[in-house]
Enzyme design. Sequence first.
Site, PDB file in Angstrom:
ATOM      1  N   PRO A  75       0.823  -1.201   0.000  1.00  7.70           N
ATOM      2  CA  PRO A  75       0.000   0.000   0.000  1.00  7.70           C
ATOM      3  C   PRO A  75       0.863   1.259   0.000  1.00  7.70           C
ATOM      4  O   PRO A  75       1.834   1.352   0.747  1.00  7.70           O
ATOM      5  CB  PRO A  75      -0.777  -0.116   1.315  1.00  7.70           C
ATOM      6  CG  PRO A  75      -0.810  -1.581   1.611  1.00  7.70           C
ATOM      7  CD  PRO A  75       0.504  -2.112   1.109  1.00  7.70           C
ATOM      8  N   TYR A  99      -1.523   5.717  13.175  1.00 11.90           N
ATOM      9  CA  TYR A  99      -2.962   5.560  12.997  1.00 11.90           C
ATOM     10  C   TYR A  99      -3.563   4.814  14.189  1.00 11.90           C
ATOM     11  O   TYR A  99      -2.850   4.333  15.057  1.00 11.90           O
ATOM     12  CB  TYR A  99      -3.250   4.887  11.648  1.00 11.90           C
ATOM     13  CG  TYR A  99      -2.714   5.713  10.493  1.00 11.90           C
ATOM     14  CD1 TYR A  99      -2.985   7.081  10.411  1.00 11.90           C
ATOM     15  CD2 TYR A  99      -1.898   5.162   9.514  1.00 11.90           C
ATOM     16  CE1 TYR A  99      -2.480   7.858   9.381  1.00 11.90           C
ATOM     17  CE2 TYR A  99      -1.393   5.937   8.470  1.00 11.90           C
ATOM     18  CZ  TYR A  99      -1.682   7.283   8.415  1.00 11.90           C
ATOM     19  OH  TYR A  99      -1.172   8.054   7.403  1.00 11.90           O
ATOM     20  N   ARG A 115      13.067   0.388  -0.403  1.00 11.97           N
ATOM     21  CA  ARG A 115      13.460   1.018  -1.676  1.00 11.97           C
ATOM     22  C   ARG A 115      14.321   0.063  -2.496  1.00 11.97           C
ATOM     23  O   ARG A 115      15.349   0.427  -3.032  1.00 11.97           O
ATOM     24  CB  ARG A 115      14.174   2.359  -1.411  1.00 11.97           C
ATOM     25  CG  ARG A 115      14.133   3.323  -2.573  1.00 11.97           C
ATOM     26  CD  ARG A 115      14.569   4.736  -2.184  1.00 11.97           C
ATOM     27  NE  ARG A 115      15.703   4.807  -1.300  1.00 11.97           N
ATOM     28  CZ  ARG A 115      16.972   4.573  -1.663  1.00 11.97           C
ATOM     29  NH1 ARG A 115      17.261   4.305  -2.914  1.00 11.97           N
ATOM     30  NH2 ARG A 115      17.956   4.633  -0.771  1.00 11.97           N
ATOM     31  N   ALA A 147       7.082   0.190  -3.183  1.00 14.37           N
ATOM     32  CA  ALA A 147       6.176   1.305  -3.454  1.00 14.37           C
ATOM     33  C   ALA A 147       6.870   2.181  -4.490  1.00 14.37           C
ATOM     34  O   ALA A 147       6.537   2.161  -5.674  1.00 14.37           O
ATOM     35  CB  ALA A 147       5.865   2.068  -2.179  1.00 14.37           C
ATOM     36  N   CYS A 188      14.205  10.334  -4.271  1.00 10.43           N
ATOM     37  CA  CYS A 188      14.108  11.791  -4.074  1.00 10.43           C
ATOM     38  C   CYS A 188      12.851  12.189  -3.310  1.00 10.43           C
ATOM     39  O   CYS A 188      12.747  13.307  -2.803  1.00 10.43           O
ATOM     40  CB  CYS A 188      14.121  12.503  -5.427  1.00 10.43           C
ATOM     41  SG  CYS A 188      12.730  12.019  -6.485  1.00 10.43           S
ATOM     42  N   CYS A 228       7.522  11.861  -5.165  1.00 13.27           N
ATOM     43  CA  CYS A 228       6.225  11.171  -5.128  1.00 13.27           C
ATOM     44  C   CYS A 228       5.489  11.486  -3.830  1.00 13.27           C
ATOM     45  O   CYS A 228       4.267  11.700  -3.832  1.00 13.27           O
ATOM     46  CB  CYS A 228       6.415   9.668  -5.301  1.00 13.27           C
ATOM     47  SG  CYS A 228       7.735   8.979  -4.279  1.00 13.27           S
ATOM     48  N   ASP A 254      14.386  23.506 -17.755  1.00 11.41           N
ATOM     49  CA  ASP A 254      14.711  24.740 -17.045  1.00 11.41           C
ATOM     50  C   ASP A 254      14.800  25.934 -17.988  1.00 11.41           C
ATOM     51  O   ASP A 254      14.617  27.077 -17.569  1.00 11.41           O
ATOM     52  CB  ASP A 254      16.040  24.577 -16.301  1.00 11.41           C
ATOM     53  CG  ASP A 254      15.942  23.575 -15.170  1.00 11.41           C
ATOM     54  OD1 ASP A 254      14.827  23.379 -14.642  1.00 11.41           O
ATOM     55  OD2 ASP A 254      16.970  22.971 -14.802  1.00 11.41           O
TER      56      ASP A 254
HETATM   57  P1  ADP Z   1      17.473  20.864 -17.662  1.00 10.47           P
HETATM   58  O1  ADP Z   1      17.336  20.656 -16.187  1.00 10.47           O
HETATM   59  O2  ADP Z   1      16.408  21.723 -18.231  1.00 10.47           O
HETATM   60  O3  ADP Z   1      17.653  19.601 -18.433  1.00 10.47           O
HETATM   61  P2  ADP Z   1      20.356  21.476 -17.379  1.00 10.47           P
HETATM   62  O4  ADP Z   1      20.852  22.774 -16.872  1.00 10.47           O
HETATM   63  O5  ADP Z   1      20.501  20.291 -16.513  1.00 10.47           O
HETATM   64  O6  ADP Z   1      18.852  21.718 -17.864  1.00 10.47           O
HETATM   65  O7  ADP Z   1      21.104  21.132 -18.736  1.00 10.47           O
HETATM   66  C1  ADP Z   1      21.306  22.066 -19.744  1.00 10.47           C
HETATM   67  C2  ADP Z   1      22.463  21.588 -20.616  1.00 10.47           C
HETATM   68  O8  ADP Z   1      22.522  22.417 -21.785  1.00 10.47           O
HETATM   69  C3  ADP Z   1      23.833  21.690 -19.958  1.00 10.47           C
HETATM   70  O9  ADP Z   1      24.451  20.419 -19.972  1.00 10.47           O
HETATM   71  C4  ADP Z   1      24.622  22.667 -20.868  1.00 10.47           C
HETATM   72  O10 ADP Z   1      25.968  22.267 -20.985  1.00 10.47           O
HETATM   73  C5  ADP Z   1      23.891  22.549 -22.184  1.00 10.47           C
HETATM   74  N1  ADP Z   1      24.005  23.734 -23.074  1.00 10.47           N
HETATM   75  C6  ADP Z   1      23.720  25.021 -22.788  1.00 10.47           C
HETATM   76  N2  ADP Z   1      23.906  25.816 -23.875  1.00 10.47           N
HETATM   77  C7  ADP Z   1      24.330  25.000 -24.898  1.00 10.47           C
HETATM   78  C8  ADP Z   1      24.672  25.205 -26.283  1.00 10.47           C
HETATM   79  N3  ADP Z   1      24.616  26.397 -26.846  1.00 10.47           N
HETATM   80  N4  ADP Z   1      25.046  24.122 -27.017  1.00 10.47           N
HETATM   81  C9  ADP Z   1      25.080  22.890 -26.473  1.00 10.47           C
HETATM   82  N5  ADP Z   1      24.764  22.646 -25.176  1.00 10.47           N
HETATM   83  C10 ADP Z   1      24.386  23.676 -24.395  1.00 10.47           C
HETATM   84 FE1  SF4 Z   2      11.565   7.241  -6.564  1.00 12.92          FE
HETATM   85 FE2  SF4 Z   2      11.702   9.894  -6.703  1.00 12.92          FE
HETATM   86 FE3  SF4 Z   2      10.066   8.512  -8.336  1.00 12.92          FE
HETATM   87 FE4  SF4 Z   2       9.487   8.704  -5.767  1.00 12.92          FE
HETATM   88  S1  SF4 Z   2       9.593  10.379  -7.227  1.00 12.92           S
HETATM   89  S2  SF4 Z   2       9.411   6.864  -7.005  1.00 12.92           S
HETATM   90  S3  SF4 Z   2      11.491   8.642  -4.837  1.00 12.92           S
HETATM   91  S4  SF4 Z   2      12.294   8.448  -8.290  1.00 12.92           S
END
Ligand code: ADP
Ligand code: SF4
Length: 704
Positions: A39, A190, A312, A334, A361, A364, A660
């Site tokens: 569960p 509980y 885990r 789980a 992490c 979930c 990002d």
């Molecule tokens: P997300 O979490 O969105 O995946 P990250 O910051 O972990 O983003 O990864 C972004 C990646 O993009 C980095 O590995 C960086 O080296 C790469 N990067 C940024 N600009 C360029 C570019 N102009 N050409 C190739 N790679 C790039």
């Molecule tokens: Fe595992 Fe993270 Fe997925 Fe939860 S969110 S199942 S801790 S990888």
Amino acid sequence: MFNSYFSFQGHTMNPHYQVLFDKVPIGPVVAPNRFYQVPHASGMTEANPRVRAAFRGLKAEGGWGVVSTGAVSIHPSSDDSPLPYARLWDDNDIHAHALSCDAIHQHGALAAIELWHGGASVMNRSSRIAPYSPSGIGWAATHVGFMGQLRPKIMDTTDIQDVVRWQGQAAIRAKKAGFDIIYVYAGMGYLPYQFLISEYNRRDDAYGGSVANRVRFVHELIDATRDAVGDSCAVALRISLEELRAKPSNHFESEAHEVVSLLSEVPDLWDVKMDSSPTDCSASRFRPEGSHESIIDFVKQITNKPVVGVGRFTSPDTMTSQINRGILDLIGGARAGIADPFLPNKIKAGREDEIRECIGCNICISSWHDGVPVRCTQNATAGEEWRKNWHPEKFNRTSSEDRLLIIGAGPAGLEAALIAAKQGFQVTLSDQSKTMGGRLNFETALPGLSTWRRVIDYRLYALKQMNNVDLYSNSELSRDDILELGHERVVVATGAKWTKSLYSSLEIPVGELNQANVYTPDDIAAGIKINGPVLVYDFDNYYLGGVLAEKLAAQGLSVSYATPAGHASAWTIMTNEQPFVHQNLENAGIPVITQVLLQSHENETVGLANIFTEKLQQLAAKSVLIVGLRIPNDSLYQTLISNPNATLAAGIKSVDRIGDCLAPGAIVHAIYSGHDYARNLVTTRSDLYLRDIPIAVNPPGAVI
Ligand code: ADP
Ligand code: SF4
């Protein structure tokens, strides 16, 4: 048409793992193998029965021999509002649960239901019934999220008999819904748990005092369940043993030993675990795989009934070892099954290298606290099986000849590349760094975060197996490079950067502290050495501020940690990590200063103003590390879209940004963003917000 990527051909199971596929009798039913999805909360209530059925059914499809619900309330006196809990209060609720049972049975698995009474741990905010407890003592009443002003009432004998009767009635409904295993839940604060623990149970009647008296309520609940459905359903007891094991007993090694001895053959199955969320469902940052063993290892020596437990587990070697060493009969999972519902089938097919291992992490868990269906960092399809029709192992094949160019191989770029490639696209993934993985290359080398490396490893391993994927590291791409390459679809996944923004009393980022000796996490990632004493100023509120403070302290620097929030890494309350974050900072000798705004940094001194009183305190700090606001690295994207004629002329049909670069977030957001982008290349259904609705066969109140 779906096209399965996952194939059983060409591999055979490691014979060492055969034991994991033994059948296990549980009372009147038989589990087809030892993989037992215990569960766990899913954030899926009666409002989304189809979401729930698809989520649980998929685990059965992936090979789990038993698939359980999360906690299901048996009565309005167990009302966990506003958290997203499930109910079995009346006959109307049967229909929603029957959907799940059907989905589970379709794949030959057993369906289990965790009947639950929260007792003092719920505030009954909707039903407004005074919460039930053995002795009027609240549970975690000062804990954010549980906090309330209503203290529980002391149950009289009639109340006890009522709960026992409700358990039996709920068991009958559960059987009607189609469940094969029915739980009594005596764990994690509980109601039945509270009867077991002497601090909560101060009764002087037949239900309090000696251990024999304290187990009486649990025994009666099991008996009521068996009387109701025991002829055809197994009766399971889920119990937390951490506190009990720490308590001495007159005639046994501990009270845990005494409780298990008193009830040893009473349930058909023992499901054993820890007591509180942070230890029971601990993050990988603080506890290794299999961390329950030292608490639950004795149970099999006392009972002849099968025992299931968690930890885990993602490694088949660890699982096999648990069985062979006589710790467990069934491997409970789980998170392992959320991250990869097909874990058992992959082991069976000799494809354990393809398991998408949970990284621990606890995102979930945070979705439960957020009140939404489960989200998973590793598995973007979790919770989206019905709503978006996403299957973790099956993909629509594209008929398009479009080639994809993905710039940036962080989590977003890696996931988009993998899912697009599985759908049949020709994919080029390029990154300027010499190693793929983006921000995770830096972060997974920080204290406690190495398990997160699985996010990169799983995806890179899979991408390297595919012949429609080209991977280029050490390849920075400019706008001109991209135009020259002329791939039809361009995806910018270039991540985000940290800023030196400060934080205002209105709780928004404002201004910048732009002077020498002020740093961001990007500087640390770039290997810049900073001098102590250091102040880590954190209003990001997730893990990074705390982890970087630990890293700098481990390098021998004198480190202080300050935040406008009330706790260090404040948001980690959502992931069960916060108690351990504070422990780690304390153990590393890092003072934590809360509820302050960083105002100045002059003459190797920082000024910190209390957020309520503005009272200023000063602290020696040669360097300041600000872990606050991130902004997208989107200049490449902006340049590309600024001249649509040039991209069109180069044959580029679309330019998108993901992860990002679109909206800075946690790893879970980047993975989801990459996945969503790739799925949308072939299907448009995920554009919709498909809304599930409750199933109501009878009018409200017609049947109780
Ligand atoms: P997300 O979490 O969105 O995946 P990250 O910051 O972990 O983003 O990864 C972004 C990646 O993009 C980095 O590995 C960086 O080296 C790469 N990067 C940024 N600009 C360029 C570019 N102009 N050409 C190739 N790679 C790039
Ligand atoms: Fe595992 Fe993270 Fe997925 Fe939860 S969110 S199942 S801790 S990888």
